[in-house]
Design a protein around this motif. Structure first.
Motif, PDB file in Angstrom:
ATOM      1  N   ALA A   1      78.647 -79.074  -3.180  1.00  0.00           N
ATOM      2  CA  ALA A   1      77.503 -79.710  -4.114  1.00  0.00           C
ATOM      3  C   ALA A   1      76.227 -78.822  -4.271  1.00  0.00           C
ATOM      4  CB  ALA A   1      77.483 -80.998  -4.078  1.00  0.00           C
ATOM      5  N   LYS A   2      75.715 -78.635  -2.869  1.00  0.00           N
ATOM      6  CA  LYS A   2      74.195 -77.995  -3.104  1.00  0.00           C
ATOM      7  C   LYS A   2      74.320 -76.597  -3.528  1.00  0.00           C
ATOM      8  CE  LYS A   2      72.480 -80.603   0.843  1.00  0.00           C
ATOM      9  NZ  LYS A   2      71.687 -80.273   2.340  1.00  0.00           N
ATOM     10  N   ILE A   3      75.385 -76.021  -3.098  1.00  0.00           N
ATOM     11  CA  ILE A   3      75.525 -74.457  -3.831  1.00  0.00           C
ATOM     12  C   ILE A   3      75.893 -74.535  -5.325  1.00  0.00           C
ATOM     13  CG2 ILE A   3      76.912 -72.265  -3.554  1.00  0.00           C
ATOM     14  CD1 ILE A   3      77.578 -72.748  -0.637  1.00  0.00           C
ATOM     15  N   ALA A   4      76.645 -75.437  -5.730  1.00  0.00           N
ATOM     16  CA  ALA A   4      76.841 -75.604  -7.176  1.00  0.00           C
ATOM     17  C   ALA A   4      75.668 -76.031  -7.794  1.00  0.00           C
ATOM     18  CB  ALA A   4      78.107 -76.593  -7.164  1.00  0.00           C
ATOM     19  N   ALA A   5      74.781 -76.790  -7.331  1.00  0.00           N
ATOM     20  CA  ALA A   5      73.676 -77.155  -7.746  1.00  0.00           C
ATOM     21  C   ALA A   5      72.660 -76.067  -7.885  1.00  0.00           C
ATOM     22  CB  ALA A   5      72.928 -78.107  -7.078  1.00  0.00           C
ATOM     23  N   GLN A   6      72.606 -74.814  -6.818  1.00  0.00           N
ATOM     24  CA  GLN A   6      71.841 -73.777  -6.956  1.00  0.00           C
ATOM     25  C   GLN A   6      72.488 -72.867  -8.123  1.00  0.00           C
ATOM     26  OE1 GLN A   6      72.228 -72.234  -3.006  1.00  0.00           O
ATOM     27  NE2 GLN A   6      70.365 -73.067  -2.323  1.00  0.00           N
ATOM     28  N   PHE A   7      73.717 -72.926  -8.451  1.00  0.00           N
ATOM     29  CA  PHE A   7      74.219 -72.271  -9.415  1.00  0.00           C
ATOM     30  C   PHE A   7      73.862 -72.985 -10.853  1.00  0.00           C
ATOM     31  CE2 PHE A   7      76.871 -69.637  -6.731  1.00  0.00           C
ATOM     32  CZ  PHE A   7      76.858 -68.312  -7.414  1.00  0.00           C
ATOM     33  N   GLN A   8      73.901 -74.206 -10.917  1.00  0.00           N
ATOM     34  CA  GLN A   8      73.218 -74.782 -12.120  1.00  0.00           C
ATOM     35  C   GLN A   8      71.945 -74.575 -12.342  1.00  0.00           C
ATOM     36  OE1 GLN A   8      74.736 -78.476 -13.794  1.00  0.00           O
ATOM     37  NE2 GLN A   8      72.959 -79.545 -13.100  1.00  0.00           N
ATOM     38  N   ALA A   9      71.223 -74.641 -11.537  1.00  0.00           N
ATOM     39  CA  ALA A   9      69.657 -74.095 -11.553  1.00  0.00           C
ATOM     40  C   ALA A   9      69.466 -72.889 -12.319  1.00  0.00           C
ATOM     41  CB  ALA A   9      68.773 -74.392 -10.210  1.00  0.00           C
ATOM     42  N   GLN A  10      70.318 -71.908 -11.540  1.00  0.00           N
ATOM     43  CA  GLN A  10      70.491 -70.535 -12.386  1.00  0.00           C
ATOM     44  C   GLN A  10      70.785 -70.668 -13.729  1.00  0.00           C
ATOM     45  OE1 GLN A  10      69.056 -67.841 -11.253  1.00  0.00           O
ATOM     46  NE2 GLN A  10      69.872 -66.187 -12.404  1.00  0.00           N
ATOM     47  N   TRP A  11      71.808 -71.272 -14.051  1.00  0.00           N
ATOM     48  CA  TRP A  11      72.287 -71.421 -15.567  1.00  0.00           C
ATOM     49  C   TRP A  11      71.219 -71.954 -16.357  1.00  0.00           C
ATOM     50  CZ3 TRP A  11      73.010 -74.550 -19.482  1.00  0.00           C
ATOM     51  CH2 TRP A  11      74.190 -74.200 -20.475  1.00  0.00           C
ATOM     52  N   ASP A  12      70.577 -72.991 -16.001  1.00  0.00           N
ATOM     53  CA  ASP A  12      69.185 -73.311 -16.708  1.00  0.00           C
ATOM     54  C   ASP A  12      68.316 -72.485 -16.922  1.00  0.00           C
ATOM     55  OD1 ASP A  12      70.337 -76.074 -16.679  1.00  0.00           O
ATOM     56  OD2 ASP A  12      69.390 -76.739 -15.042  1.00  0.00           O
ATOM     57  N   ALA A  13      68.211 -71.611 -15.803  1.00  0.00           N
ATOM     58  CA  ALA A  13      67.026 -70.332 -16.000  1.00  0.00           C
ATOM     59  C   ALA A  13      67.452 -69.672 -16.809  1.00  0.00           C
ATOM     60  CB  ALA A  13      66.713 -69.960 -14.378  1.00  0.00           C
ATOM     61  N   LEU A  14      69.025 -69.300 -17.110  1.00  0.00           N
ATOM     62  CA  LEU A  14      69.579 -68.014 -17.715  1.00  0.00           C
ATOM     63  C   LEU A  14      69.312 -68.751 -19.243  1.00  0.00           C
ATOM     64  CD1 LEU A  14      72.836 -67.289 -16.011  1.00  0.00           C
ATOM     65  CD2 LEU A  14      71.140 -65.527 -16.702  1.00  0.00           C
TER      66      LEU A  14
END
Length: 633
Positions: free
Chosen positions: A331-344
């Motif tokens: 979940a922590k890694i998925a959350a880091q990818f989601q934060a990148q998605w938001d930044a994108l």
């Protein structure tokens, strides 16, 4: 007691790699029989297609390695999942052992080798005996599951044995190589097609399972994609529009100056279906939105897993190239990818404010903004896994918006890992840079040339990325090196780099490879992988993702780069894939290079005397075999 001192087997979800070691050449040895041993006692002798001299295999029919033994000290079991009949796909998740037995000409006092398969080749059989009882490896599991991690790989056109025959059976008549190539392309695009399923390996099923899991947990999926052209994957996206959100970048252009040619129809299909799609348009040659990741979220929109890797969502990405896709269930890694998605998304909306063109295909000069670049300037906090740890990098991560001469921060981190290698650096990549400079290729070569005890083995898809000799560099003071000056191999003792080379256009694989490599400019090897010390429990590392492993990707492109450290089983799965590519293309690259130099090439037959051992034991590939034969320290 066997003349074989040690042997080990390794596997991922598709291929097993077996390596063994001898103290000295075995008297009279004509090769090795290799048998796959199942836990239930079932035995299966592995297949071979290369006959002895004075024999011929005009129908490309397989025989057991008891008939045509292996004349080297390592072997890839390409039929561990894919049957030699060209149709069977066996289940994974099985434990296997391998028995390797040396064979000699039939002799009194030695156990005769029984001939089981019907003779389907021309020429007189060569009767053989077993030299000794051989050596049996420890069990290895054929799997894609490694705790919180899943690792899958495509077959691509590497699964070439019997492919032409299979296509002609489907067509019901003989085909020219051009017709075979066209038919292959058609089958790759057809949902539920058996050949498509075979070529895609488990990657396609992993993508399907992501959507099935979203349904099961009433979840949603957020995707950031570069190329989207596969009909089945598009149908998964539009089946339930409320389930997905897609940031879709520009891909492809034509000579008329129209951009987004690859995604035109899929983009419109998403819009028509009511999918929430955000248009990230870099309609210029300076940068691309190169991600291919998907974040799975639960019913409360909390990230639970992420899918990433090198596979574009196209028929070629799934079936025509070598690619990888991994699911990280942390979940922590998925959350880091989601934060990148938001930044994108935020950066995409800023691009629109700056004056995005009214049509998707019109040229523009869009560039990622300073806020987005600053967010990516450092690695994200490491995440501890049940085994090992993971570190993520995203790009672009430099203030400069065009490629510079200074190593970007993410590659500095990768280079640091590479310099800490004790045993081996293995890599497979597409086109990170010209002549391998300013990329992991030049770095790996430099490291290997300074430390001759370190194995550096890699494969490259595009000729322009192949490293060149110092002599070639000296002849080109301006730094411009033509493709003709870049060889099919770079061989310097412990440093071995090969080009994904087509043997010719007179066979199916050659025709398809030539079309992909030369006509369309696409990749045959599309992976972006570095594996470090895969046998070490503590120092092993895998670098993968969408990042092309050169400076330009870090300075200019939307990318993700994942580093997994300290997970040996995961590292070995990726290592087997990289070895599979290197072995496959090494033979082709050497053959073409020798042919171009007017030198003698392999005649296509096994030797009838034992002299082959001296050449094999002294060859570059045997360094790799010896390393893996000795096994885990």
């Amino acid at each position: 007691m066997s003349a074989i001192l040690k042997a080990q087997a390794y596997a991922n979800n598709l291929v097993a790699f077996i390596a063994w070691r001898v103290a000295k050449p075995i008297p009279g040895c004509l090769g090795f029989e290799i048998t796959r041993l199942y836990a239930d006692g079932t035995e299966r002798i592995l297949a071979a297609w290369v006959p002895f001299k004075n024999q011929a295999n005009p129908k490309n029919a397989p025989q057991d390695t008891s008939v045509w033994p292996v004349q080297k000290f390592s072997w890839r079991d390409l039929t561990v999942r894919l049957g030699r009949d060209g149709t069977t796909v066996r289940d994974g998740e099985v434990k296997l052992r391998y028995r390797i037995r040396p064979l000699v000409k039939k002799a009194d006092g030695l156990e005769a080798v029984p001939v089981v398969l019907p003779k389907m080749y021309d020429g007189t059989p060569l009767l053989l005996s077993y030299f000794d009882e051989g050596f049996t490896t420890e069990p290895v599991k054929v799997t894609q599951f490694f705790g919180e991690l899943q690792a899958t790989f495509t077959n691509g056109i590497l699964s070439s044995q019997g492919l032409a025959t299979r296509l002609e059976k489907m067509a019901g008549h003989r085909l020219t190589t051009a017709e075979q190539s066209a038919l292959l392309t058609a089958h790759m695009s057809k949902p539920a097609d058996p050949l498509r399923e075979r070529l895609a390996g488990d990657v396609l099923e992993l993508m399907r399972s992501l959507f099935a899991r979203a349904d099961a947990i009433n979840g949603t999926i957020r995707l950031a994609l570069y190329e989207l052209k596969d009909a089945e994957l598009i149908s998964l996206l539009i089946a339930k529009p409320a389930r997905v959100e897609v940031i879709l970048s520009t891909a492809g252009s034509n000579s008329a100056g129209v951009w987004d040619t690859t995604n035109t129809h899929s983009r419109q299909a998403l819009i028509n279906a009511g999918v929430k799609v955000f248009h990230r348009l870099f309609n210029n040659s300076a940068r691309i939105g190169h991600n291919k990741f998907a974040v799975l979220r639960d019913a409360n929109q909390k990230p639970v897993a992420v899918l990433t890797g090198s596979t574009n969502w196209t028929p070629t990405g799934l079936c025509g190239q070598s690619n990888n896709a991994s699911l990280i269930g942390r979940a922590k890694i998925a959350a880091q990818f989601q934060a990148q998605w938001d930044a994108l998304l935020a950066d995409t909306q800023q691009l629109a404010v700056q004056g995005n063109p009214g049509t998707f295909g019109a040229p523009n000069s869009n560039v990622q903004g300073p806020v987005f670049r600053t967010l990516n300037a450092a690695a994200l906090p490491p995440v501890t896994l049940k085994t090992g740890k993971a570190v993520l990098w995203f790009s672009p991560n430099t203030k400069r918006t065009t490629k510079g001469s200074e190593a970007p921060p993410d590659l500095q981190a990768v280079y640091k890992l590479m310099r800490q290698a004790h045993q081996a650096i293995l890599f497979a990549c597409f086109q990170p840079s010209q002549a391998g400079k300013t990329s992991i290729i030049s770095e790996a070569i430099e490291i290997g040339q300074k430390d001759r005890s370190l194995l550096v083995f890699g494969s490259v898809s595009d000729r322009s990325a192949m490293p060149v000799s110092p002599e070639t560099r000296d002849r080109n003071a301006d730094g411009k090196i033509s493709a003709d000056e870049q060889a099919n191999t770079f061989r310097d003792k412990n440093v071995q780099v090969v080009l994904a080379t087509a043997l010719g256009v007179k066979d199916l694989v050659g025709a398809f490879e030539r079309a992909e490599l030369l006509t369309t400019g696409k990749a045959i090897i599309h992976d972006k992988i570095v594996v470090i010390d895969p046998l070490s429990e503590t120092n092993c590392a895998v670098v993968f993702g969408s990042h092309n492993l050169g400076y330009k990707a870090s300075y200019c492109n939307d990318e993700n780069l994942v580093i997994i450290r300290g997970h040996r089983d995961f590292a070995l799965a990726y290592a087997v894939h990289v070895i599979d590519l290197w072995e496959h293309y090494r033979f082709r690259a050497v053959q073409v290079e020798r042919r171009e130099q007017g030198k003698k090439t392999f005649d296509g037959f096994l030797q009838r005397e034992d002299g082959w051992q001296k050449q094999s034991l002294s060859s570059d590939r045997n360094m790799l075999a010896a390393y893996f034969a000795d096994g885990i320290p």
